[in-house]
Design a protein around this motif. Structure first.
Motif, PDB file in Angstrom:
ATOM      1  N   PRO A  52     -46.581 -89.933  -9.007  1.00  0.00           N
ATOM      2  CA  PRO A  52     -46.310 -91.317  -9.421  1.00  0.00           C
ATOM      3  C   PRO A  52     -45.314 -92.048  -8.515  1.00  0.00           C
ATOM      4  N   GLY A  70     -47.473 -99.123  -9.694  1.00  0.00           N
ATOM      5  CA  GLY A  70     -48.896 -98.816  -9.785  1.00  0.00           C
ATOM      6  C   GLY A  70     -49.729 -99.181  -8.572  1.00  0.00           C
ATOM      7  N   THR A  90     -56.986 -91.050 -11.957  1.00  0.00           N
ATOM      8  CA  THR A  90     -55.674 -90.633 -12.430  1.00  0.00           C
ATOM      9  C   THR A  90     -55.754 -89.198 -12.918  1.00  0.00           C
ATOM     10  N   THR A  92     -53.010 -85.737 -14.500  1.00  0.00           N
ATOM     11  CA  THR A  92     -51.732 -85.470 -15.143  1.00  0.00           C
ATOM     12  C   THR A  92     -51.286 -84.049 -14.887  1.00  0.00           C
ATOM     13  N   TRP A  97     -50.433 -86.909 -21.388  1.00  0.00           N
ATOM     14  CA  TRP A  97     -51.398 -87.888 -20.915  1.00  0.00           C
ATOM     15  C   TRP A  97     -52.408 -88.185 -21.997  1.00  0.00           C
ATOM     16  N   ASP A 101     -55.595 -93.797 -19.168  1.00  0.00           N
ATOM     17  CA  ASP A 101     -55.109 -94.427 -17.947  1.00  0.00           C
ATOM     18  C   ASP A 101     -56.230 -94.416 -16.915  1.00  0.00           C
ATOM     19  N   SER A 103     -57.623 -95.691 -12.724  1.00  0.00           N
ATOM     20  CA  SER A 103     -57.264 -96.067 -11.363  1.00  0.00           C
ATOM     21  C   SER A 103     -58.455 -96.754 -10.718  1.00  0.00           C
ATOM     22  N   THR A 117     -53.140 -97.952 -10.057  1.00  0.00           N
ATOM     23  CA  THR A 117     -53.171 -97.145 -11.275  1.00  0.00           C
ATOM     24  C   THR A 117     -52.679 -98.008 -12.439  1.00  0.00           C
ATOM     25  N   ASP A 119     -52.030 -98.376 -16.891  1.00  0.00           N
ATOM     26  CA  ASP A 119     -51.819 -97.685 -18.166  1.00  0.00           C
ATOM     27  C   ASP A 119     -53.003 -97.957 -19.094  1.00  0.00           C
ATOM     28  N   ASP A 126     -47.112 -96.680 -12.787  1.00  0.00           N
ATOM     29  CA  ASP A 126     -47.041 -95.518 -11.903  1.00  0.00           C
ATOM     30  C   ASP A 126     -47.680 -94.316 -12.580  1.00  0.00           C
ATOM     31  N   ARG A 127     -48.716 -93.765 -11.935  1.00  0.00           N
ATOM     32  CA  ARG A 127     -49.433 -92.606 -12.470  1.00  0.00           C
ATOM     33  C   ARG A 127     -49.803 -91.684 -11.303  1.00  0.00           C
TER      34      ARG A 127
END
Length: 135
Positions: A52, A70, A90, A92, A97, A101, A103, A117, A119, A126-127
């Motif tokens: 992230p 992001g 995305t 995790t 997670w 989310d 991307s 990325t 939410d 930021d992911r």
């Protein structure tokens, strides 16, 4: 969008060639395509996992610049002859997670692309993410 049979075969071949892509691993590719599958103009595949904060978790052949919340600029160490196909997802490293989310890839060029990325409600966030560029 519907892929033609030729490009569907390319996608299947790329997936077949991937040995493993775990949350803590790096993509490793086999050295030959499957019989009967044409990989048109695919001479270079770059892939990696990005944290992230924009640091590289795994992979090589690229640099990452975290531009804003992001938004990540990926620059390829060696430019492609033509604009590559780029995908991102995305990922995790924790159990927190929610799976919602997302991307997306923006502005692909022969030398770079931007990964955005988001939410679970669509805000830039930021992911960690994985990506693959093939061309």
């Amino acid at each position: 969008m519907r892929l033609g049979a030729r490009w569907a075969g390319v996608v299947v071949e790329l997936l077949r060639r991937v040995i493993s892509l775990g949350m803590l691993g790096l993509v490793a590719l086999r050295d030959r395509p499957a019989a009967g599958v044409d990989m048109p103009n695919v001479t270079n595949i770059i892939c990696g996992i990005v944290n992230p904060d924009g640091s590289i978790y795994s992979g090589s052949g690229f640099q990452v610049e975290k531009r804003s919340n992001g938004q990540y600029l990926i620059t390829f160490s060696v430019a492609y002859a033509k604009v590559p196909a780029v995908v991102a997802s995305t990922c995790t490293f924790s159990t927190l997670w929610n799976g919602l989310d997302v991307s997306s890839v923006a502005h692909p060029s022969t030398s770079s692309c931007t990964v955005l990325t988001h939410d679970n409600v669509g805000n830039l966030a930021d992911r960690p993410f994985t990506f693959m560029a093939a061309g």
